[in-house]
Design an enzyme around this catalytic site. Structure first.
Site, mmCIF file in Angstrom:
data_model
loop_
_atom_site.group_PDB
_atom_site.id
_atom_site.type_symbol
_atom_site.label_atom_id
_atom_site.label_comp_id
_atom_site.label_asym_id
_atom_site.label_seq_id
_atom_site.Cartn_x
_atom_site.Cartn_y
_atom_site.Cartn_z
ATOM 1 N N GLU A 1 0.827 -1.209 0.000
ATOM 2 C CA GLU A 1 0.000 0.000 0.000
ATOM 3 C C GLU A 1 0.861 1.258 0.000
ATOM 4 O O GLU A 1 0.527 2.248 -0.651
ATOM 5 C CB GLU A 1 -0.932 -0.004 1.210
ATOM 6 N N GLU B 1 -12.441 0.008 -9.939
ATOM 7 C CA GLU B 1 -12.002 -0.938 -10.969
ATOM 8 C C GLU B 1 -12.917 -0.993 -12.189
ATOM 9 O O GLU B 1 -12.444 -1.175 -13.319
ATOM 10 C CB GLU B 1 -11.862 -2.339 -10.362
ATOM 11 N N ASP C 1 -4.430 -9.742 -7.905
ATOM 12 C CA ASP C 1 -4.774 -8.825 -8.993
ATOM 13 C C ASP C 1 -3.617 -8.061 -9.636
ATOM 14 O O ASP C 1 -3.288 -8.258 -10.810
ATOM 15 C CB ASP C 1 -5.851 -7.841 -8.523
ATOM 16 N N THR D 1 -1.499 0.647 -10.266
ATOM 17 C CA THR D 1 -2.747 0.082 -9.764
ATOM 18 C C THR D 1 -3.517 1.043 -8.876
ATOM 19 O O THR D 1 -4.659 0.776 -8.511
ATOM 20 C CB THR D 1 -2.480 -1.250 -9.032
ATOM 21 N N GLU E 1 -19.680 -5.671 -3.830
ATOM 22 C CA GLU E 1 -18.290 -6.111 -3.698
ATOM 23 C C GLU E 1 -18.082 -7.496 -4.306
ATOM 24 O O GLU E 1 -17.121 -7.720 -5.044
ATOM 25 C CB GLU E 1 -17.893 -6.100 -2.219
#
Length: 607
Positions: free
Chosen positions: A183, A509, A319, A596, A437
């Site tokens: 992160e 996304e 991902d 990302t 979700e």
């Protein structure tokens, strides 16, 4: 001069020479913390060091690399064109598009003003109560994540104020006992690098280097694999560390864009070397995993075994490791061909085992990306699909469309388009017009032909609901009426069979893939879908202060809010909405690549 005096003078000269050599050695190693670190208290909430902004750069590693891989040399290639050639739009279409873009900007400014007034330099603003949150190191995640968005939206005064504030952030302190290296990399390092690439402000390059130097310390392990959940305080005390035996694939496989770009702009190969060590392991083991071509969601960084686990997905926990393969290939202008190879091999496997066509009422030709689980040993492996759609997995449409253009694979482009359409469909059929979700559906037996079958859909609901046996005659006392009552009670739209997680946490996304696919194809229907998505999100997430995540989008109206607004709302979601309604030559995909966290980085291009 007396003998004593000469000896004393010689001793002084020798000591001075030794001290000079010592300082020179330290300068060459440039990573000495021995005279600057302090011992933090057990709550982990205090300053962990003293000194200037080069604190982590002076850290002396326990396990320095014996050599550094040099940055690749040579001229970048002219890779295949990604963006389509857009036709001239009518004055009416342009007016509508710009009004929509302005509406997105208004939402951003309303949320930004609240963050600025109530949570400045904090990680997040709680959009209902107005409280501050510090989940990402307490280093101003929203501030840093928003820098490039401010620039892209032309908010130069706000950008200058934010950069001035960001320049004061100290990465020697944190209120957390450990930090997520992943992160921190995608939000902070990516945020600073992108804002620097866009603006050229060298203050941002300095902050990027500070973050990069800090993250580099997480790689100080016996095998140079990173500690992904990193005890930053232990490192400040110069404690030895080693990589973990259970690491998420996404957390170890998503450094290439940021680390390589940092090496390029600083001309320091250490970050490139760090990430290439991971890349080489991924490349070497790609075809020897339990599902050859892909890597599992959990890998062993300590023993460098990347293929023993049994779950394989393009979604959560894996991902961005896949997303970074074609993007790193593009970033480097083809100078790292192994990324192209790994992308093509992994996607061919995913198309076969993970990507499926769902049973939907209008028999629309769409695709969803699920999870493949491998069971058995040796020649008795059995691959089972878990047909779970994830909002997080909606990036796959954009990834395959982009990757397909870069490697000239039309099947990948078409698969990416159908995956994007699948996420748009999930938005449209959900009660509020917002995709949850996660959800389950019935996978079709064939991707080429899948007519709607109401009974088969209800059987799918019955199978996953736990109501009873999958039998139309009502074994265990369960009838079709019971199934219909369950569907009504849970508000399950046709095509879904179950919604285990009905939240919407302001995720980007789906609009990310809509943006990328629009730039690649020019399909006008994507603009309409984007507007429908935006208006549904704005209407339902709006608070007095900003926008809030939703606890359940499977209700007909008034969804409960969860008082959360992660930094990616500013850094990703609103940025992609703004760009999809913007000028098509702004941040061309032929010149930029997005990490990302939606931070655009400059691609290497032929001269």
């Amino acid at each position: 001069m007396s003998l004593f005096s000469r000896r004393r003078l010689s001793a002084i000269i020798f000591a001075a020479l030794f001290f000079f050599l010592f300082l020179s050695f330290r300068s060459l190693n440039s990573r000495d913390l021995s005279s600057t670190y302090s011992y933090p208290a057990t709550d982990g909430s205090q300053q962990i060091g003293t000194g200037d902004s080069g604190y982590w750069a002076r850290y002396i590693p326990h396990y320095p690399p014996s050599s550094l891989r040099p940055l690749p040399r040579g001229k970048p290639s002219a890779l295949p064109k990604v963006q389509t050639t857009f036709k001239t739009e009518s004055p009416t279409d342009r007016e509508v598009r710009l009004k929509r873009q302005a509406a997105v900007k208004d939402v951003f400014l309303r949320c930004w003003d609240s963050y600025r007034s109530k949570a400045w330099l904090s990680d997040e603003l709680s959009p209902i109560t107005g409280q501050k949150r510090g989940h990402f190191g307490g280093w101003g995640a929203t501030l840093v994540d928003s820098l490039d968005t401010l620039w892209i939206m032309g908010l130069r005064r706000e950008f200058e104020e934010a950069v001035t504030a960001a320049a004061t952030i100290s990465f020697k302190t944190t209120n957390l006992n450990e930090i997520s290296v992943f992160e921190t990399n995608i939000r902070y390092l990516g945020g600073f690098l992108s804002a620097y690439d866009l603006s050229g402000d060298r203050r941002l390059l300095q902050k990027a280097k500070e973050v990069g130097d800090m993250l580099y310390v997480a790689f100080d392990t016996p095998n140079r694999m990173p500690v992904t959940r990193w005890d930053i305080h232990g490192s400040a005390r110069h404690q030895m560390q080693m990589a973990d035996a259970h690491v998420l694939l996404a957390e170890i496989g998503s450094f290439s864009l940021e680390f390589i770009r940092l090496s390029l702009v600083t001309n320091d190969p250490k970050w490139f070397d760090a990430v290439q060590r991971i890349t080489e392991l991924l490349h070497d083991q790609q075809n020897s995993t339990q599902l050859p071509g892909m890597w599992p969601v959990i890998v062993n960084a300590r023993n460098e075994k990347f293929g023993d686990h049994y779950d394989y997905t393009l979604g959560a926990m894996a991902d961005s490791a896949y997303e970074y393969l074609p993007k790193t290939y593009a970033l480097m202008g083809g100078l790292l061909p192994e990324y192209k190879e790994m992308y093509e091999v992994s996607m061919n496997t995913a198309i076969q085992h993970n990507i499926f066509r769902p049973l939907v009422p209008d028999s629309k030709d769409i695709l969803i990306s699920g999870t493949a689980s491998v069971r058995g040993k040796d020649d008795e492996h059995h691959v089972r699909l878990r047909p779970e759609g994830q909002h997080l997995g909606c990036f796959t449409g954009g990834m395959l469309a982009l990757g397909g253009k870069l490697v000239q694979n039309q099947t990948h482009v078409e698969t990416g388009a159908k995956l994007t359409d699948g996420c748009v469909w999930a938005y449209k059929v959900s009660p509020l017009g917002i995709m949850p979700e996660t959800f389950y559906t019935v996978p079709c037996e064939s991707k080429e032909h899948c007519p709607w079958d109401e009974n088969k859909w209800m059987d799918g609901v019955l199978e996953i609901s736990g109501l009873g046996s999958n039998n139309a005659n009502g074994n265990n006392g369960v009838t079709r009426d019971d199934v219909q009552a369950f569907i009504k009670k849970k508000n399950i739209p046709k095509g879904f069979t179950y919604v285990p997680d009905g939240r919407y946490i302001l995720r980007p996304e789906a609009i990310e893939s809509v943006f990328i696919l629009y730039r690649i194809t020019g399909r006008k229907d994507l603009l309409e879908s984007a507007w429908d998505m935006f208006t549904a999100i704005e209407e339902n997430t709006r608070t007095e202060l900003a926008s809030s995540a939703l606890a359940d989008v499977m209700v007909e109206k008034n969804p409960p809010k969860s008082d959360s607004m992660e930094s990616f709302w500013f850094g990703e979601t609103l940025k992609y909405f703004y760009l999809v309604f913007g000028e098509t030559d702004a941040l061309s995909l032929d010149e930029w690549v997005f990490n990302t966290e939606a931070h655009p980085l400059k691609r290497l291009l032929p001269a």
